[in-house]
Motif scaffolding. Structure first.
Motif, PDB file in Angstrom:
ATOM      1  N   PRO A 107       0.841  -1.212   0.000  1.00  0.00           N
ATOM      2  CA  PRO A 107       0.000   0.000   0.000  1.00  0.00           C
ATOM      3  C   PRO A 107       0.869   1.252   0.000  1.00  0.00           C
ATOM      4  N   THR A 108       0.452   2.242  -0.750  1.00  0.00           N
ATOM      5  CA  THR A 108       1.202   3.492  -0.824  1.00  0.00           C
ATOM      6  C   THR A 108       0.758   4.420   0.292  1.00  0.00           C
ATOM      7  N   PRO A 109       1.682   4.861   1.152  1.00  0.00           N
ATOM      8  CA  PRO A 109       1.306   5.796   2.222  1.00  0.00           C
ATOM      9  C   PRO A 109       0.771   7.086   1.627  1.00  0.00           C
ATOM     10  N   PRO A 110      -0.205   7.718   2.280  1.00  0.00           N
ATOM     11  CA  PRO A 110      -0.705   8.993   1.772  1.00  0.00           C
ATOM     12  C   PRO A 110       0.404  10.028   1.744  1.00  0.00           C
ATOM     13  N   GLN A 111       0.402  10.836   0.701  1.00  0.00           N
ATOM     14  CA  GLN A 111       1.451  11.826   0.551  1.00  0.00           C
ATOM     15  C   GLN A 111       1.258  12.931   1.573  1.00  0.00           C
ATOM     16  N   ARG A 112       2.290  13.178   2.374  1.00  0.00           N
ATOM     17  CA  ARG A 112       2.204  14.208   3.388  1.00  0.00           C
ATOM     18  C   ARG A 112       2.561  15.551   2.766  1.00  0.00           C
ATOM     19  N   LEU A 113       1.617  16.464   2.841  1.00  0.00           N
ATOM     20  CA  LEU A 113       1.840  17.770   2.246  1.00  0.00           C
ATOM     21  C   LEU A 113       2.674  18.634   3.184  1.00  0.00           C
ATOM     22  N   PRO A 114       3.599  19.388   2.634  1.00  0.00           N
ATOM     23  CA  PRO A 114       4.388  20.287   3.480  1.00  0.00           C
ATOM     24  C   PRO A 114       3.481  21.314   4.154  1.00  0.00           C
ATOM     25  N   LYS A 115       3.867  21.714   5.353  1.00  0.00           N
ATOM     26  CA  LYS A 115       3.109  22.730   6.079  1.00  0.00           C
ATOM     27  C   LYS A 115       3.629  24.102   5.678  1.00  0.00           C
ATOM     28  N   ALA A 116       2.801  24.845   4.984  1.00  0.00           N
ATOM     29  CA  ALA A 116       3.179  26.196   4.580  1.00  0.00           C
ATOM     30  C   ALA A 116       2.415  27.201   5.427  1.00  0.00           C
ATOM     31  N   LEU A 117       3.087  28.287   5.769  1.00  0.00           N
ATOM     32  CA  LEU A 117       2.436  29.375   6.489  1.00  0.00           C
ATOM     33  C   LEU A 117       1.697  30.267   5.502  1.00  0.00           C
ATOM     34  N   GLY A 118       0.667  30.926   5.993  1.00  0.00           N
ATOM     35  CA  GLY A 118       0.002  31.913   5.166  1.00  0.00           C
ATOM     36  C   GLY A 118       0.873  33.149   5.004  1.00  0.00           C
TER      37      GLY A 118
END
Length: 306
Positions: A107-118
């Motif tokens: 199974p492919t782990p869900p892609q973790r999106l980088p945390k960007a600030l506003g």
């Protein structure tokens, strides 16, 4: 032992002994395989399969899907890999003629999106240091460099005074950075970063040198090169002063740099060059962040989105 009397359970026992004794794997690793393969034995037993030769790709695929619904992605993937290696061992031992798990992908782990600030959060972070203070001027230069160039914290901490003066003194300021493997890239330097560097060099760095002749651009309170760990502490203090919560790190500014460029219409390959990524595939994760933002705006704004 022949395939006629090779049960799944005895094959697992032989395989665990093989990786422990002959391959010398660590006890924790063997224990993890024992847990994963124990689930495999139970899974097959529930379906009336006890002979190793009776296993087909259908069972392996079902096991992978069941694991994905019950376990964390990494644990589910590890279980499928353990099953694949077990059956590869069975092939080597001539207990079966082919590996039924060979073509079943973990199974492919869900892609973790980088945390960007506003954008407003970044502004508050950059304005947090006290620019009437020597240390505050240094902190402001660090933050403006990180966000203004998208550089890694190690790249900024490695800068020398000569690098900065050469960059700021140009008609079109640009900075040389040395990334992973010593790979060099040149990035534009915006006016805010230039002003912060200039203010730091004129009003703060002389006071931080402590009489030392260190070529480093950013200095700590002892007049030595600012370390990565100290840079993290600077950002943590600024985040607290700015009222920002969550895990704010140097990489948060790098993520924000990339995301804000893409939000502003920059081409992903331009962002790749600015970040110093060897492959555009690494940069494309930031496009997912932008898509998520677009989806949020769509759902909040479009009259027939919901």
């Amino acid at each position: 032992m022949t395939s006629g009397d090779a049960t799944v359970e005895t094959t697992v026992a032989d395989y665990l002994s093989h990786i422990r004794v002959e391959r010398g794997l660590a006890a924790n690793t063997v224990a993890a395989y024992r847990r994963d393969l124990g689930r495999w034995v139970s899974f097959l037993a529930e379906r009336g399969i006890t002979d190793i030769a009776e296993v087909t790709p259908v069972e392996v695929d079902e096991f992978a899907r069941t694991s994905s619904s019950q376990l964390a992605p990494a644990s589910a993937a590890r279980g499928v890999v353990a099953v694949r290696m077990l059956h590869a061992f069975a092939v080597e031992e001539q207990l079966i003629t082919s590996n039924p798990a060979k073509d079943v992908a973990p199974p492919t782990p869900p892609q973790r999106l980088p945390k960007a600030l506003g954008v407003d959060e970044v502004r508050r972070l950059l304005e947090a240091p006290d620019r009437d203070d020597v240390v505050g001027l240094r902190d402001a230069a660090l933050l403006e460099l990180l966000y203004g160039t998208g550089a890694r914290v190690s790249e900024v901490c490695a800068l020398d005074v000569d690098d900065a003066t050469a960059a700021v003194g140009r008609d079109e300021p640009e900075l040389r950075l040395f990334g992973k493997g010593g790979k060099e890239r040149v990035v534009p330097l915006g006016s805010f970063a230039c002003d912060a560097i200039d203010a730091y060099l004129v009003r703060a760095r002389p006071a931080l040198t402590k009489g030392r002749a260190d070529p480093a651009l950013l200095l700590n309170q002892y007049g030595r090169r600012l370390s990565r760990q100290s840079a993290w502490a600077v950002i943590s203090r600024a985040a607290t002063a700015a009222g920002l919560t969550g895990d704010i790190s140097p990489h948060s500014l790098r993520h924000s740099f990339a995301t804000h460029l893409l939000d502003g219409g920059a081409d992903v390959r331009v962002v790749q060059e600015l970040l110093g990524h060897a492959s555009v595939a690494t940069t494309q994760i930031y496009t997912l962040v932008t898509i998520e933002k677009l989806r949020e705006v769509y759902l909040a704004s479009h009259p027939r989105a919901l």
